[in-house]
Scaffold this motif. Structure first.
Motif, PDB file in Angstrom:
ATOM      1  N   SER A 183       0.475  -1.152   0.012  1.00 25.32           N
ATOM      2  CA  SER A 183       0.208  -0.183   0.122  1.00 25.32           C
ATOM      3  C   SER A 183       1.046   0.946   0.277  1.00 25.32           C
ATOM      4  N   SER A 218      -4.657   1.610  -1.302  1.00 23.30           N
ATOM      5  CA  SER A 218      -4.423   0.059  -1.379  1.00 23.30           C
ATOM      6  C   SER A 218      -4.516  -0.022  -3.706  1.00 23.30           C
ATOM      7  N   ASN A 266      -8.490  -4.399  -5.938  1.00 20.90           N
ATOM      8  CA  ASN A 266      -9.398  -3.688  -5.824  1.00 20.90           C
ATOM      9  C   ASN A 266     -10.320  -4.121  -6.355  1.00 20.90           C
ATOM     10  N   GLN A 282      -5.218  -5.245  -9.708  1.00 23.63           N
ATOM     11  CA  GLN A 282      -4.074  -5.141  -8.567  1.00 23.63           C
ATOM     12  C   GLN A 282      -3.719  -4.290  -9.837  1.00 23.63           C
ATOM     13  N   ASP A 315      -3.110  -5.634   1.245  1.00 18.29           N
ATOM     14  CA  ASP A 315      -3.679  -6.354   0.731  1.00 18.29           C
ATOM     15  C   ASP A 315      -3.713  -7.699   0.688  1.00 18.29           C
ATOM     16  N   LEU A 320     -11.014 -10.465   1.853  1.00 24.25           N
ATOM     17  CA  LEU A 320      -9.796  -9.115   1.729  1.00 24.25           C
ATOM     18  C   LEU A 320      -9.539  -8.858   2.531  1.00 24.25           C
ATOM     19  N   THR A 367      -6.338  -6.919   4.800  1.00 22.02           N
ATOM     20  CA  THR A 367      -5.782  -6.007   5.696  1.00 22.02           C
ATOM     21  C   THR A 367      -4.714  -6.486   6.156  1.00 22.02           C
TER      22      THR A 367
END
Length: 244
Positions: free
Chosen positions: A19, A32, A35, A48, A194, A207, A209
């Motif tokens: 990130s 980020s 996605n 990505q 991520d 997802l 983190t």
């Protein structure tokens, strides 16, 4: 710089991105770069991104906004296969780069690149790398992982340990160790990470983190570091004839 990794296995996909985005040593932000497209019952599509942040954010935003629009040039909901989805992403990247390149050129590079992974009903999970020109290649059982961004530090452990038969949990472990190696050696890559582990035919993406205080992340890094040190210490010494 950034680091994005995608792994394709018979059981599914493991996708991860850092990130950190920087435009100099005093302009470091957290962004980020993994996605998930809006969910649907028949598909999961992840994008990505690496490269010019303005370019990649514009492409991803356009693709998000276009879902349900019915426009075959940008609506990922219309893609019949992941190959078609990769073509849509590549087309949007090409259009955005061509539109902005002459304006960005005096200040830098407008190019970006993507990893596009996921599954559309009727076919197995697939993974593609989209180049700056908008063309792309696909991962396979012989080449089960793709990388973009700062790739060199995290590649050796994958080359040594990742096999096409690797279970998803093992691949997730290797993914984090690949990121640990990259973060240790390159300041332009940083937490949070991520991470998406996608099981084939589930059509659901969870997802996660990973922050600096994540207990598993820290335990894994420590155990790996101590294990490497112990392994090196246990290896036979060089021959005395070498003069060591």
């Amino acid at each position: 710089m950034t680091y994005c990794l995608g792994i394709l296995l018979p059981q599914g996909l493991v996708l991860a991105s850092d990130s950190r985005s920087n435009a100099g040593v005093d302009q470091v932000v957290r962004v980020s770069k993994l996605n998930l497209m809006p969910t649907a019952r028949d598909r999961v599509i992840s994008i990505q991104s690496s490269g010019n942040l303005a370019t990649t954010q514009a492409v991803v935003t356009r693709l998000h906004e276009a879902v349900g629009s019915g426009d075959p040039a940008c609506d990922l909901g219309l893609a019949r296969t992941m190959f078609e989805a990769a073509g849509i992403v590549g087309g949007q990247l090409r259009s955005k780069t061509e539109a902005d390149a002459k304006f960005v050129e005096p200040y830098g590079d407008a190019a970006g690149s993507f990893l596009v992974g996921g599954q559309i009903a009727g076919e197995p999970p697939r993974l593609f790398q989209i180049y700056a020109a908008g063309n792309f290649v696909e991962a396979s059982s012989r080449s089960p992982f793709l990388q973009i961004g700062e790739t060199k530090y995290g590649k050796p452990i994958l080359d040594r340990s990742l096999t096409p038969q690797c279970p998803l949990d093992e691949a997730a472990k290797l993914t984090l160790l690949s990121f640990d190696a990259t973060i240790r050696s390159n300041l332009s890559v940083g937490l949070p990470i991520d991470l998406l582990v996608y099981r084939a035919d589930s059509f659901a993406g969870n997802l996660v983190t990973i922050e600096e205080d994540d207990p598993y992340w820290n335990a894994l890094r420590l155990a790996y570091s101590e294990g490497l040190a112990a392994l090196v210490a246990g290896l036979p010494p060089p021959p005395s004839a070498w003069g060591v």
